[in-house]
Scaffold this active site. Structure first.
Site, short mmCIF file in Angstrom:
data_model
loop_
_atom_site.label_atom_id
_atom_site.label_comp_id
_atom_site.label_asym_id
_atom_site.label_seq_id
_atom_site.Cartn_x
_atom_site.Cartn_y
_atom_site.Cartn_z
N TRP A 66 21.17 -11.26 -4.04
CA TRP A 66 19.79 -10.81 -4.17
C TRP A 66 18.80 -11.96 -4.01
CZ3 TRP A 66 20.33 -6.82 -8.74
CH2 TRP A 66 21.16 -5.79 -8.31
N CYS B 286 26.61 -1.26 -10.08
CA CYS B 286 25.97 0.03 -9.87
C CYS B 286 25.77 0.30 -8.39
CB CYS B 286 24.62 0.11 -10.59
SG CYS B 286 23.43 -1.15 -10.10
N HIS C 174 17.90 6.32 -11.93
CA HIS C 174 17.08 6.25 -10.73
C HIS C 174 16.43 7.58 -10.40
CE1 HIS C 174 19.47 2.56 -10.33
NE2 HIS C 174 18.44 2.10 -9.65
N GLU D 55 0.82 -1.22 0.00
CA GLU D 55 0.00 0.00 0.00
C GLU D 55 0.85 1.26 0.00
OE1 GLU D 55 -2.52 -3.18 2.08
OE2 GLU D 55 -0.41 -2.55 2.06
N LEU D 56 2.02 1.21 0.67
CA LEU D 56 2.86 2.41 0.71
C LEU D 56 3.40 2.75 -0.67
CD1 LEU D 56 4.15 4.59 2.45
CD2 LEU D 56 6.10 3.06 2.79
N CYS E 144 22.39 2.24 -15.36
CA CYS E 144 21.79 0.96 -15.00
C CYS E 144 20.71 0.63 -16.02
CB CYS E 144 21.22 1.05 -13.57
SG CYS E 144 21.00 -0.55 -12.76
N GLU F 170 27.93 2.67 -12.47
CA GLU F 170 27.24 3.91 -12.11
C GLU F 170 28.26 5.01 -11.98
OE1 GLU F 170 26.53 7.10 -9.57
OE2 GLU F 170 27.61 5.38 -8.78
N GLU G 4 14.67 -7.34 -22.44
CA GLU G 4 14.27 -8.21 -21.31
C GLU G 4 12.78 -8.10 -20.95
OE1 GLU G 4 16.94 -7.48 -18.06
OE2 GLU G 4 18.72 -7.60 -19.33
#
Length: 771
Positions: A576, A658, A709, A25-26, A741, A680, A499
């Site tokens: 990740w 990055c 970004h 929700e945020l 990126c 980056e 992609e």
């Protein structure tokens, strides 16, 4: 106080909790505000409701002291910058009337001003906004957020503990502001910052805070004597305040080490220590300094960064040892639960047996409460829970999911020669130039193109069964055709397929490798409104079939220009994901590397002249203590080479990194032996290009000239200026032109405009150089 009375007083707490809400929700509210569809009042109302829900869940789970101030609309370090009034002048000038818009301008930038630099939060995949400080920086207390959220919790009847980033860590995370000399050390501003923290603490005390937690995770890194003296001075002054709440200093992610005796002697009221992973050394270190007599200890015995169930009996043994070392012992996860998903019970698609191995934020709070109960009432009170925990741990240890004899046999047969290219770089470079025939300052992108709403709908329709595989493929093929056609018209030299078929750069591959588990609701905040679903690395890894060659062939057949094969490297596949904790990371990395090696050789056989294997996580996974770094970098760079070294000399291997500080890994970047590296560089104004040049890096480099970004569209002049800075460090023959990126999170309008600037800048400088 006796050990028995310490145990009887034990409470359960947490350092922080996921912010996003059950259905993110945020994210929806913040992005709606950016687009103008959600008012500031509605955004703040959503945030307040999420805080109330989080506190209610914690109390329901048995948490007896909830954190406040850990909630953030974007980033808690940015919140600290606002709290201490360290807002850069450019953001004050650009957005002087609205504090909320100024806050987001610092996070994302505007068309007029650049945002704060963003980098990784220690060795996690969370990103924070780097404070910009200088000799002229003045600090001013702004307690509104912290006081407001404390009052919310107290009004709901909760026992609450405000959490703030500590003053020493705040300064150690900062960097010199633009225009300030690089050798300026923000820690020299400590005496100027301490009075502001004193004012914040007094305001929190007046608002009803009994305890305030000051997070100092930077102290688990190797610190100089001068920095340790700054720690002692900071907490001597804060501890001496007459009008203050009780002070709890928290560290996590590693052992506190040489900072432990400094804090143990400081006039503070408690410490929160991590006792998981490498931080388990805190147990012996604490005993060596004589413990914390008369002080509170929050013992982080549950791993707050990974998703495996806790070994309850092991944790109880650690806690039993701690009873004699502190005046009060409370139980908590090792760090904020920001780094794990919300609720494992939502993963109804997993095998029920496997699901019992997992503990997300809600389960970790329950484990904390269970351990605290056992200490208060005796282990007999949780006998059934302990038996179930033993059974679940045994189930995982003996499951065929975790061990594949064929994978282990192949790994045992690898040699050092398998992780080295057959030809030295100069021979490879000549062969690649002859094959590719690229112009000076070749242009490319990092891999992904915008993931449009239509693509997300198509993926959701396939998952829900509303369209079949053929219809989905038709939609993806259309997107690839559009991306290839656009790149040709834009004038890019080395293309990507965009992609569109990939949901995430790790999850996409994890879903095709054995040994990985995927979640449906396991969202974790990476930065701002960017959430990812890290897969779960549960067992031995292998590749049953090719993963990318089909889409590579389709894209390459559409153009005469080279199209990059695109893969995610072994370190990033681990970093990740939620990794195994039952074997060394080096073993898991080699397993992933061998699976990727098969994919690299298949791409080469399919005709790929350029193959990019991204390792953006190489720096972020660097151990926090210098003593552990050589071992990590040895297996991390070996894993990359193992994945990429089977190709011919004229096949060009790229990698990408990055949003990290690269200075500490320059030697490792060289050890990767990639032919081209893109990094980056836009927010840091080409710092990395000069760092590479200073280290004598001999290969080709693509320092980013577009900060993807931020919603800002760079002009051609900006890109030219950045490229000129890059050319001052890297010869034109070895310089590539690319964004920072991938473009997954950007829209098509800004992508087209920004790439036009990028290509225009390359052509302008190419003309000057050739002329």
């Amino acid at each position: 106080m006796t050990a028995k009375s310490v145990a009887a007083a034990t409470r359960a707490t947490v350092h922080g909790y996921p912010r996003q809400g059950r259905n993110r929700e945020l994210k929806k509210a913040v992005e709606g505000y950016w687009k103008g569809g959600v008012t500031a009042q509605a955004l703040q109302a959503t945030a307040a409701e999420l805080r109330r829900e989080n506190w209610a869940r914690l109390v329901e789970a048995g948490i007896q002291e909830v954190p406040t101030g850990d909630f953030s609309l974007y980033d808690h370090v940015l919140d600290t910058t606002v709290a201490v009034g360290a807002i850069p002048a450019r953001h004050r000038a650009a957005v002087h009337a609205d504090p909320l818009d100024r806050y987001f301008a610092m996070a994302r930038g505007t068309q007029l001003v650049a945002p704060l630099e963003m980098t990784k939060w220690f060795d996690t995949n969370y990103h924070y906004l780097v404070p910009e400080l200088g000799p002229g920086t003045t600090f001013t207390a702004n307690p509104a957020k912290q006081v407001g959220e404390l009052r919310e919790a107290l009004a709901l009847g909760h026992s609450a503990r405000p959490v703030l980033l500590g003053p020493v860590t705040y300064l150690l995370l900062a960097k010199p502001a633009p225009g300030v000399a690089d050798d300026f050390q923000p820690i020299t501003l400590l005496d100027r910052l301490i009075p502001v923290y004193a004012e914040l603490l007094a305001d929190l005390r007046a608002a009803g805070a009994e305890w305030v937690q000051l997070d100092e995770p930077a102290l688990v890194q190797d610190r100089t004597p001068a920095e340790l003296n700054a720690v002692a001075r900071a907490y001597r002054e804060l501890g001496a305040l007459s009008d203050r709440p009780k002070l709890l200093v928290a560290s996590y992610f590693d052992r506190l080490g040489e900072a432990l005796p400094v804090l143990a002697k400081a006039p503070i009221d408690g410490l929160a220590l991590d006792f998981t992973g490498p931080a388990a050394a805190n147990l012996d270190d604490l005993a060596a300094v004589g413990g914390l007599p008369g002080k509170r200890l929050i013992a982080g015995v549950i791993d707050g960064r990974n998703i495996w169930i806790n070994d309850l009996e092991k944790s109880l043994a650690i806690l039993a040892t701690l009873f004699g070392l502190a005046g009060r012992v409370d139980v908590a996860p090792s760090c904020s639960l920001l780094h794990v998903p919300l609720d494992a019970a939502a993963e109804r698609d997993l095998d029920p047996q496997i699901a019992r191995w997992l503990a997300f934020a809600r389960q970790k709070t329950a484990e904390s409460a269970l351990l605290a109960r056992a200490l208060r009432e005796g282990t007999g009170a949780i006998a059934a829970d302990l038996a179930a925990n033993r059974a679940d741990l045994a189930s995982r240890a003996t499951s065929p999911i975790t061990r594949d004899p064929a994978v282990r046999a192949r790994l045992a047969g690898t040699t050092a020669e398998d992780a080295r290219r057959a030809q030295p770089y100069p021979e490879r470079a000549a062969a690649q130039r002859a094959r590719l025939r690229l112009p000076l300052l070749p242009t490319t992108t990092i891999g992904s193109f915008p993931q449009t709403a239509e693509l997300r709908v198509a993926r959701a329709d396939l998952t829900a069964g509303r369209i079949d595989t053929a219809a989905y493929r038709e939609r993806i093929e259309a997107e690839v055709r559009e991306v290839i056609t656009y790149q040709e018209k834009a004038g890019l030299d080395v293309l990507v397929h965009g992609e569109p078929e990939r949901n995430d750069m790790v999850q996409y591959f994890a879903e095709q490798l054995t040994g990985y588990l995927a979640t449906r609701h396991g969202w974790v905040q990476s930065y701002g409104t960017r959430y990812v679903r890290p897969p779960v690395l549960a067992g031995d890894i292998s590749r049953p079939h090719p993963m990318t060659t089909d889409w590579y062939r389709y894209a390459q057949d559409l153009t005469d220009r080279p199209v990059k094969g695109m893969l995610t490297g072994p370190v990033t596949m681990l970093a990740w994901s939620f990794v195994r904790d039952d074997q060394p990371l080096a073993v898991t990395a080699r397993q992933v590397a061998l699976a990727l090696r098969d994919e690299v050789t298949d791409l080469e056989a399919a005709g790929a002249a350029v193959i990019q294997v991204d390792e953006p996580a190489l720096r972020e996974t660097l151990p926090l203590r210098a003593a552990a770094r050589p071992g990590y970098l040895d297996w991390a760079t070996e894993g990359f080479r193992l994945a990429t070294s089977a190709v011919r000399a004229d096949t060009q291997i790229h990698t990408h990194m990055c949003y990290a500080e690269f200075g500490a890994i320059m030697t490792a970047i060289d050890e990767l032996d990639a032919d081209v590296i893109s990094l980056e560089a836009a927010r840091s104004h080409m710092e990395v290009a000069h760092e590479l040049a200073g280290a004598g890096y001999p290969r080709e480099v693509g320092p980013g000239v577009w900060d993807i970004h931020s919603p800002r569209v760079p002009s051609t002049e900006e890109a030219v200026e950045l490229l000129r800075a890059g050319l001052a460090a890297i010869p034109a023959e070895r310089l590539w032109v690319n964004p920072d990126c991938g473009l997954k999170t950007r829209g098509w309008t800004e992508t087209r405009a920004s790439l036009e600037s990028l290509v225009g800048a390359a052509r302008r400088l190419r003309g000057e150089l050739e002329g």
